[in-house]
Each structure stands twice: as C-alpha cells, then as structure tokens.
Write a protein that holds these residues in place. Structure first.
Motif, short mmCIF file in Angstrom:
data_model
loop_
_atom_site.label_atom_id
_atom_site.label_comp_id
_atom_site.label_asym_id
_atom_site.label_seq_id
_atom_site.Cartn_x
_atom_site.Cartn_y
_atom_site.Cartn_z
N PHE A 13 0.83 -1.21 0.00
CA PHE A 13 0.00 0.00 0.00
C PHE A 13 0.86 1.26 0.00
CE2 PHE A 13 -2.36 3.11 2.70
CZ PHE A 13 -3.44 3.33 1.87
N SER A 33 8.24 -8.80 -2.48
CA SER A 33 8.70 -10.05 -1.86
C SER A 33 9.11 -11.09 -2.90
CB SER A 33 7.61 -10.63 -0.97
OG SER A 33 6.48 -10.97 -1.74
N ASP A 37 13.26 -11.56 -0.89
CA ASP A 37 12.68 -12.06 0.37
C ASP A 37 13.62 -11.60 1.48
OD1 ASP A 37 11.87 -13.42 2.59
OD2 ASP A 37 11.87 -15.41 1.67
N ALA A 61 6.74 -5.92 5.55
CA ALA A 61 6.33 -6.48 6.85
C ALA A 61 5.12 -7.36 6.61
CB ALA A 61 5.95 -5.36 7.82
N ILE A 62 4.84 -8.20 7.59
CA ILE A 62 3.51 -8.80 7.63
C ILE A 62 2.74 -7.96 8.64
CG2 ILE A 62 2.15 -10.85 8.12
CD1 ILE A 62 4.49 -12.56 7.35
N ALA A 63 1.81 -7.17 8.12
CA ALA A 63 1.18 -6.13 8.95
C ALA A 63 -0.24 -6.49 9.38
CB ALA A 63 1.19 -4.80 8.19
N TRP A 152 -2.61 4.76 11.66
CA TRP A 152 -3.30 4.00 10.60
C TRP A 152 -3.42 4.89 9.36
CZ3 TRP A 152 -9.03 1.89 10.76
CH2 TRP A 152 -9.15 0.84 9.83
N1 LIG Z 1 -0.85 0.85 6.32
C1 LIG Z 1 -0.89 1.27 7.58
O1 LIG Z 1 -1.92 1.76 8.06
C2 LIG Z 1 0.33 1.14 8.45
C3 LIG Z 1 0.27 1.69 9.75
C4 LIG Z 1 1.38 1.57 10.58
C5 LIG Z 1 2.53 0.96 10.10
N2 LIG Z 1 2.56 0.43 8.85
C6 LIG Z 1 3.80 -0.21 8.39
O2 LIG Z 1 4.16 0.42 7.18
C7 LIG Z 1 4.82 -0.52 6.33
C8 LIG Z 1 4.10 -0.54 4.99
O3 LIG Z 1 2.75 -0.88 5.21
P1 LIG Z 1 1.75 -1.21 4.04
O4 LIG Z 1 0.42 -0.72 4.48
O5 LIG Z 1 2.31 -0.78 2.74
O6 LIG Z 1 1.72 -2.80 4.13
P2 LIG Z 1 1.44 -3.86 3.00
O7 LIG Z 1 0.54 -3.29 1.95
O8 LIG Z 1 1.02 -5.11 3.69
O9 LIG Z 1 2.88 -4.05 2.34
C9 LIG Z 1 3.89 -4.76 2.98
C10 LIG Z 1 4.64 -5.53 1.94
O10 LIG Z 1 5.65 -6.33 2.59
C11 LIG Z 1 5.87 -7.44 1.77
N3 LIG Z 1 6.48 -8.58 2.44
C12 LIG Z 1 5.91 -9.47 3.29
N4 LIG Z 1 6.80 -10.43 3.61
C13 LIG Z 1 7.95 -10.16 2.94
C14 LIG Z 1 9.20 -10.80 2.83
N5 LIG Z 1 9.49 -11.93 3.47
N6 LIG Z 1 10.15 -10.24 2.04
C15 LIG Z 1 9.89 -9.10 1.37
N7 LIG Z 1 8.71 -8.45 1.41
C16 LIG Z 1 7.74 -8.98 2.20
C17 LIG Z 1 4.48 -7.83 1.27
O11 LIG Z 1 4.63 -8.50 0.04
P3 LIG Z 1 3.67 -9.74 -0.32
O12 LIG Z 1 2.29 -9.20 -0.32
O13 LIG Z 1 4.16 -10.15 -1.65
O14 LIG Z 1 3.91 -10.77 0.75
C18 LIG Z 1 3.76 -6.49 1.14
O15 LIG Z 1 3.67 -6.06 -0.20
C19 LIG Z 1 4.78 -1.85 7.07
O16 LIG Z 1 6.01 -2.01 7.72
C20 LIG Z 1 3.68 -1.68 8.08
O17 LIG Z 1 3.92 -2.48 9.22
C21 LIG Z 1 1.48 0.52 8.02
#
Ligand SMILES: NC(=O)c1ccc[n+]([C@@H]2O[C@H](COP(=O)([O-])OP(=O)(O)OC[C@H]3O[C@@H](n4cnc5c(N)ncnc54)[C@H](OP(=O)(O)O)[C@@H]3O)[C@@H](O)[C@H]2O)c1
Length: 285
Positions: A13, A33, A37, A61-63, A152
C-alpha cells in the motif's frame, strides 16, 4: 546524481504510492517479496551490493494483526529477522535506514494515548511485539536510522497500486455492498492520509536520527469518523440506517503525540480534514 533509494515492500500500500510519487526525482529500486525475500540474508546482501543505496525505506512487513497472531513464527521471521537483515546490510553498505513501525506498539498500554516517544510501549499483539523488538534491535545495529511509528493510513484504490483496509475504503465498500457499518465510539486512533505522509519524505531524510511518532492528530472516535465519511459521501439522511455504534468493553486509545516531529517542521492535517481532502482529490465531493 539523484540519491539512490531502496524500498522493500515495494508492492504494498505504502510502497506502490511512494514509488509512483518519487520515481522521477530519486533513483529508486523497489523490491517486492517476489524480487527480494528479506528473510534471506544472502539475497539482501546481494541486493545491497549491486545497488549500493544511499537511503533504505524498509516498508516490508507482515502487517495483518490477526495473521501475525495466528502465525507467530513466520511473523517474527519477517518482521524482526527480516528487519535485522536489512539493518545489517545498511551498516555494511553505509545506507541510511527508515524503519516503519506502528502505533500498535502501544496496544496493551493501560493508560490512554496520546503517547509520546518517551512513553514505554506495551504491545499485546504479535505484530506490535515484533515491531517493538525490531526497533530495539535496529538501534543496537545502526546509528543512522529513523524509526517512524505510523498511525493508521488511509487512501483509495489507484491504478498500479495496492489497497489495504482503511477507514475510507471500508466505508465505500460497505456502501457498495449495502452493509451496515458497525463502529466503536470508544476507539481513538490517528488516521493519516498516505499521500500527505509520502510528501513529507524528502524532509524526513533531513531530521536527526531517532524515533518519531508520525501522522495526524485525531480528536474523533471511529464512530464519529465513519459519520464524517458517510456525510461527506452524501449519506447524511441515511446515517441512522447505515451506521451503528458497536462498542468494545474497554476504551482503546492508541493515538500518538507527534510534537517531536512538529518541532522539526513536519506537521499533518487533522484526520477529519485530511479525509475530506482525500475525498475531494478523488472527486467524491
Ligand atoms: N498501512 C498502515 O496503516 C500502516 C500503519 C502503521 C505501520 N505500517 C507499516 O508500514 C509498512 C508498509 O505498510 P503497508 O500498508 O504498505 O503494508 P502492505 O501493503 O502489507 O505491504 C507490505 C509488503 O511487505 C511485503 N512482504 C511481506 N513479507 C515479505 C518478505 N518476506 N520479504 C519481502 N517483502 C515482504 C508484502 O509483500 P507480499 O504481499 O508479496 O507478501 C507487502 O507487499 C509496514 O512495515 C507496516 O507495518 C502501516
């Protein structure tokens, strides 16, 4: 020459929108990923050796909180060990790291937010525990690290981006599917427009290293936010039909005090106004 930025989680996202915004301004290597990885340390080192990034944004991350609770070993491997691999590579190649953490580190705190960076987090989910442990480990590995605890995020679907559940998208989906929204009047979280956050990044690269609470102030409950979104979407007359209060026994307040970041000139639009801005940009109002 443009600074080189390696971003992990590039197909997520945040990552997809970050790359779309800055691909003309920075030399960006975005790795999903399937391309890197982060749990494979040799692969991480190889990616760094080839690209030699100036900056790394570690967004992978796995979020998903429930998924992490159900798969704690995998969550640890990705959220903690993966982050350590990236930080060690940053150390080896002299790259400055942005580690994205979360408000969820405060999920188990008995006292209500807003929390400041000096408050001791008590996470009560695997995801929150992973992020806090990763923060602590990274600080022992690297000096040149910004740890941004995000609130969020919200945004809407766009071409060539990924979408996650968030307040606006959830409300639109409920409307499309004719579902009644059930929201808590006793839950309080900061809600930040993903594009407003992304716009701040060049400035983030100039502030002192350390932990920062990052995102919007929000005085409204989840219920009030849902009311606001539905009203902005022209549904005011139907609010009593399509929106209900559904409180949990305990008040949840994981809001972040963002004064430290504000002292460095980084400020965010209060959540309700930011939601209105997002809806306006997508021509919903
Ligand atoms: N969105 C929010 O509201 C929010 C709020 C607070 C913090 N965060 C943090 O912000 C960061 C980005 O969030 P986001 O919303 O963009 O999350 P997201 O859409 O879930 O994206 C995270 C990405 O990490 C990848 N990933 C998972 N396992 C992996 C691995 N082993 N190696 C490499 N990549 C891997 C996933 O790829 P696959 O799908 O291919 O597995 C996914 O595309 C994260 O660290 C999250 O914890 C987000």
């Amino acid at each position: 020459m443009n600074p080189k930025i390696l971003i992990t989680g590039a197909k997520g996202f945040f990552g997809t929108r970050f790359i779309n915004r800055y691909k003309a301004e920075f030399d960006i290597l975005g790795l999903g990923s399937d391309q890197l990885d982060i749990t494979d340390n040799d692969a991480v080192i190889k990616a760094f050796a080839k690209f030699k990034p100036d900056y790394v944004i570690h967004a992978a991350a796995i979020a998903a909180t429930d998924f992490c609770n159900q798969h704690p070993d995998l969550a640890y491997k990705v959220n903690v060990q993966g982050a350590i691999n990236v930080a060690n590579a940053c150390k080896q190649y002299g790259s400055k790291l942005v580690f994205i953490s979360t408000e969820q580190v405060f999920n188990g705190n008995p006292e209500a937010g807003p929390y400041s960076e000096t408050d001791q987090p008590i996470p009560d989910t695997v995801y929150g525990q992973n992020k806090l442990e990763a923060e602590q480990k990274l600080l022992t590995i690297l000096d040149e690290v910004w740890i941004l605890r995000f609130t969020w995020l919200f945004g809407l679907p766009e071409r060539h981006t990924s979408i996650n559940p968030n307040v606006i998208w959830n409300a639109l989906q409920a409307l499309i599917n004719g579902q009644v929204m059930k929201e808590r009047s006793n839950e309080f979280r900061g809600l930040t427009y993903v594009h407003e956050l992304i716009e701040q990044f060049p400035r983030i690269f100039t502030i002192p290293y350390g932990i920062y609470h990052t995102g919007a102030h929000n005085s409204a409950s989840r219920f009030e936010i849902a009311q606001h979104i539905l009203t902005e979407l022209g549904q005011q007359a139907r609010l009593s039909e399509i929106l209900e209060v559904n409180d949990a026994p305990r008040t949840r307040d994981v809001r972040l005090n963002t004064n430290k970041l504000a002292q460095h000139g980084l400020q965010f639009t209060e959540s309700k106004n930011a939601i209105s801005q997002c809806l306006k940009e997508f021509h919903f109002r």
